[in-house]
Design a protein around this motif. Sequence first.
Motif, mmCIF file in Angstrom:
data_model
loop_
_atom_site.group_PDB
_atom_site.id
_atom_site.type_symbol
_atom_site.label_atom_id
_atom_site.label_comp_id
_atom_site.label_asym_id
_atom_site.label_seq_id
_atom_site.Cartn_x
_atom_site.Cartn_y
_atom_site.Cartn_z
ATOM 1 N N VAL A 119 0.846 -1.191 0.000
ATOM 2 C CA VAL A 119 0.000 0.000 0.000
ATOM 3 C C VAL A 119 0.882 1.242 0.000
ATOM 4 C CG1 VAL A 119 -0.154 0.068 2.522
ATOM 5 C CG2 VAL A 119 -1.951 1.141 1.164
ATOM 6 N N GLY A 120 0.394 2.296 -0.618
ATOM 7 C CA GLY A 120 1.115 3.568 -0.575
ATOM 8 C C GLY A 120 0.932 4.385 -1.840
ATOM 9 N N VAL A 121 1.237 5.672 -1.716
ATOM 10 C CA VAL A 121 1.842 6.330 -0.565
ATOM 11 C C VAL A 121 0.710 6.734 0.388
ATOM 12 C CG1 VAL A 121 3.239 8.269 0.185
ATOM 13 C CG2 VAL A 121 3.686 7.212 -2.043
ATOM 14 N N VAL A 122 0.888 6.494 1.703
ATOM 15 C CA VAL A 122 -0.103 6.860 2.704
ATOM 16 C C VAL A 122 0.598 7.549 3.872
ATOM 17 C CG1 VAL A 122 -1.723 5.009 2.137
ATOM 18 C CG2 VAL A 122 0.096 4.577 3.781
ATOM 19 N N GLU A 142 0.006 -4.578 10.591
ATOM 20 C CA GLU A 142 -0.523 -5.751 11.298
ATOM 21 C C GLU A 142 -0.347 -7.021 10.475
ATOM 22 O OE1 GLU A 142 -4.593 -4.981 12.091
ATOM 23 O OE2 GLU A 142 -4.204 -3.133 13.192
ATOM 24 N N LEU A 143 -0.504 -6.890 9.155
ATOM 25 C CA LEU A 143 -0.492 -8.063 8.275
ATOM 26 C C LEU A 143 0.860 -8.290 7.615
ATOM 27 C CD1 LEU A 143 -3.970 -7.482 6.627
ATOM 28 C CD2 LEU A 143 -3.394 -9.095 8.437
ATOM 29 N N ASP A 144 1.868 -7.532 8.052
ATOM 30 C CA ASP A 144 3.229 -7.691 7.542
ATOM 31 C C ASP A 144 3.300 -7.430 6.040
ATOM 32 O OD1 ASP A 144 5.923 -8.092 7.948
ATOM 33 O OD2 ASP A 144 5.836 -10.240 7.564
ATOM 34 N N CYS A 145 2.562 -6.416 5.585
ATOM 35 C CA CYS A 145 2.609 -5.987 4.181
ATOM 36 C C CYS A 145 3.441 -4.708 4.076
ATOM 37 C CB CYS A 145 1.198 -5.696 3.654
ATOM 38 S SG CYS A 145 0.068 -7.100 3.727
ATOM 39 N N GLU A 146 4.081 -4.507 2.951
ATOM 40 C CA GLU A 146 4.867 -3.293 2.777
ATOM 41 C C GLU A 146 3.953 -2.088 2.644
ATOM 42 O OE1 GLU A 146 8.279 -1.208 -0.068
ATOM 43 O OE2 GLU A 146 7.786 -3.347 -0.315
ATOM 44 N N ALA A 147 4.284 -1.030 3.358
ATOM 45 C CA ALA A 147 3.549 0.231 3.269
ATOM 46 C C ALA A 147 4.542 1.348 3.004
ATOM 47 C CB ALA A 147 2.774 0.509 4.548
ATOM 48 N N VAL A 148 4.311 2.097 1.936
ATOM 49 C CA VAL A 148 5.133 3.264 1.636
ATOM 50 C C VAL A 148 4.465 4.455 2.304
ATOM 51 C CG1 VAL A 148 6.161 4.690 -0.163
ATOM 52 C CG2 VAL A 148 5.762 2.245 -0.571
ATOM 53 N N PHE A 186 0.539 14.792 7.245
ATOM 54 C CA PHE A 186 0.441 16.173 6.739
ATOM 55 C C PHE A 186 1.654 16.609 5.919
ATOM 56 C CE2 PHE A 186 -1.713 16.041 10.921
ATOM 57 C CZ PHE A 186 -3.029 16.120 10.461
ATOM 58 N N ALA A 187 2.596 15.680 5.672
ATOM 59 C CA ALA A 187 3.768 16.027 4.865
ATOM 60 C C ALA A 187 3.477 15.763 3.395
ATOM 61 C CB ALA A 187 4.982 15.217 5.312
ATOM 62 N N ALA A 188 4.172 16.499 2.529
ATOM 63 C CA ALA A 188 4.044 16.269 1.090
ATOM 64 C C ALA A 188 4.713 14.952 0.726
ATOM 65 C CB ALA A 188 4.693 17.417 0.325
ATOM 66 N N VAL A 189 4.264 14.352 -0.384
ATOM 67 C CA VAL A 189 4.856 13.096 -0.854
ATOM 68 C C VAL A 189 6.189 13.415 -1.523
ATOM 69 C CG1 VAL A 189 4.588 11.143 -2.410
ATOM 70 C CG2 VAL A 189 2.608 12.024 -1.156
ATOM 71 N N ASP A 190 7.268 12.865 -0.980
ATOM 72 C CA ASP A 190 8.588 13.121 -1.537
ATOM 73 C C ASP A 190 8.834 12.225 -2.747
ATOM 74 O OD1 ASP A 190 10.392 10.631 -0.502
ATOM 75 O OD2 ASP A 190 8.882 11.195 0.998
ATOM 76 N N ASP A 191 9.850 12.582 -3.533
ATOM 77 C CA ASP A 191 10.134 11.857 -4.768
ATOM 78 C C ASP A 191 10.495 10.399 -4.517
ATOM 79 O OD1 ASP A 191 9.640 14.131 -6.181
ATOM 80 O OD2 ASP A 191 11.761 14.714 -6.370
ATOM 81 N N GLY A 192 11.253 10.145 -3.451
ATOM 82 C CA GLY A 192 11.664 8.779 -3.169
ATOM 83 C C GLY A 192 10.476 7.881 -2.832
ATOM 84 N N SER A 193 9.545 8.378 -2.016
ATOM 85 C CA SER A 193 8.371 7.589 -1.644
ATOM 86 C C SER A 193 7.486 7.361 -2.858
ATOM 87 C CB SER A 193 7.582 8.311 -0.547
ATOM 88 O OG SER A 193 8.359 8.438 0.626
ATOM 89 N N ARG A 194 7.303 8.415 -3.662
ATOM 90 C CA ARG A 194 6.469 8.266 -4.864
ATOM 91 C C ARG A 194 7.080 7.252 -5.820
ATOM 92 N NH1 ARG A 194 6.402 13.071 -6.168
ATOM 93 N NH2 ARG A 194 4.361 13.725 -5.356
ATOM 94 N N GLN A 195 8.411 7.276 -5.960
ATOM 95 C CA GLN A 195 9.070 6.341 -6.863
ATOM 96 C C GLN A 195 8.926 4.902 -6.375
ATOM 97 O OE1 GLN A 195 10.510 7.087 -9.947
ATOM 98 N NE2 GLN A 195 10.304 4.858 -10.045
ATOM 99 N N ARG A 196 9.047 4.692 -5.055
ATOM 100 C CA ARG A 196 8.908 3.338 -4.520
ATOM 101 C C ARG A 196 7.490 2.810 -4.750
ATOM 102 N NH1 ARG A 196 10.352 -1.577 -4.376
ATOM 103 N NH2 ARG A 196 9.599 -2.745 -2.584
ATOM 104 N N ALA A 197 6.485 3.647 -4.484
ATOM 105 C CA ALA A 197 5.103 3.227 -4.711
ATOM 106 C C ALA A 197 4.846 2.979 -6.191
ATOM 107 C CB ALA A 197 4.141 4.286 -4.169
#
Length: 419
Positions: free
Chosen positions: A303-306, A318-324, A329-340
Motif C-alpha cells: 500500500v502507498g503512498v499513505v 498488522e499483516l506484515d505488508c509493505e507500506a510506503v 500532513f507532509a508532502a509526498v517526496d520523490d523517493g516515496s512516490r518512486q517506490r510506490a
Amino acid sequence: MTDPQADRRGDSVPILSAEDISVSLGGTEILSDVSLTAERGSVVGLVGPNGAGKTTTLRTLRATLSPDSGTVRVAGDPIEGLSSKQVSRRVASTPQATTLSFEFTVRQTVEMGRTPHLGRFERADGDDEDAVAAAMERADVARFADRPVTSLSGGERQRVLLARALAQETPVLVLDEPTSSLDINHAVNTLELVAGLAREGKTAVAAIHDLNLAARYCDELVLLADGEVRAAGEPRAVLQSPTLKGAFDAETLVTDQPGADAPLVTALPDREPVDRTVHVVGTGRQAAAAVARLTAAGATASVGVVPAGDAAAERARELDCEAVTVPPFAAVDDGSRQRATDLARAADAVVLAGDVGDANQPVVAAADRVVAVDGADAPALGSRTTVATVDALPEAVAGLPVSPPETDRRVESREQQDR
C-alpha cells in the motif's frame, strides 16, 4: 486490607490447575492429557470448536466428573481428596444450560449459593443475606428478586445462575458459556464483571464461544480441539490463523480490535487462494479493508503512498505488508512516490480504495490493470478499470489476466509506437 494483586504475585502455587487430564465417556475418549493452569486474579478462557471437550474439562475442574487419569488441584490440594462441601467452598460454577424447572424465586435461587457455608441444621444469618443481596446487585438481577425464576428469559436466568455462583463467595469461578444466551450488551457487562472480580483477586475459568470476547477479556486462552490442547498462552499467541485453521478447519484473518489491545478474528469463506501481487492506493478504512481482504485471500499486497498512522498503513503493519509512508500532513517526496510507483508497475493489479489523492496519480498511472473499490475517490481510468466491492476484490483481481513480464511490456510499448 490486603492487595489481591500483591497476593497473586507473591503466591507461587496456582489457585487451580489440571495436569494430564484424560476422560473417556461411553468408550469414547473425550479428553487426552489436558493440562492448564489458572493463577490467582486471572481470567482463563477455554476456546475451541463444538465437541472440543470444553464442558468436560470444566466438569473435571469443579469435581462433578472424575478423570480417568491426571490430577486437578485447587489451592495446591488434589480436588479428589476434598469433600463435596470443601470443593463448593473453593469452586463455584455456572452450567451452560439455564433450564430451571422449580418455581423458586430469584432470591431463593441465589440463596442456594450459601449452602456450602451453612451447617446441616443452620439457618442463614445477616451475613448470608448481605452476600445474596450483593450477588444479585452485581449480576443485575436484584429487580427480579421476587419473581419466579421460570418466568425469566434464558439470558436473565443465566445472570441469576451467575449471581448464585457469586453468592457462594469462592476464590474460583468455573463458567460454562456464561454469555451464550445474552445480548451483546449483557455479554460485555458479564465479562466486565468477571474481569472486575479477577482484579479483586478471584480466578475465573470460562468456556467462551466468541473468540473476540475471549481475546478481549481473558488473560490467557487454552485452545482445545479433539480433546487436546492445541495452544495455550496470551490471546495473541493463541489466536493465530494457522493455529485456528488446525483447530476449526476455517480460514481466518487476525488483526487488531479497535479500541482494545486484543486480536480480532474474522472468519472467511472458503475460496481458492488468489496468487496475485496487488498494490493498494488510497487511505482510510476502505483502503485498510482492501489490504485485509486481499491478504486474507492469499494475495501479496502492498500500500502507498499513505500517511504514517493512517488506517491503511496500520492494517498493512498488522499483516506484515509493505507500506510506503510519509509523515502525517507532509508532502509526498520523490523517493516515496518512486517506490510506490515501482510497486504499482510490478503488481498484477492496482486497487484504488478510499481517498486516492492527487499526489498518487503517478502511482496509478503506472498500473496496467486497475480495480476501483465501489465508492473510492479515484480518477476515471476508462477501459482498464474494473469496479468491485471490497468483499468481491479477490474475485475481481483473480479474474484479471496475468501481467506480462516487464521486458514483454516494453516490447509491446515499442510495437504500439511503431504502428
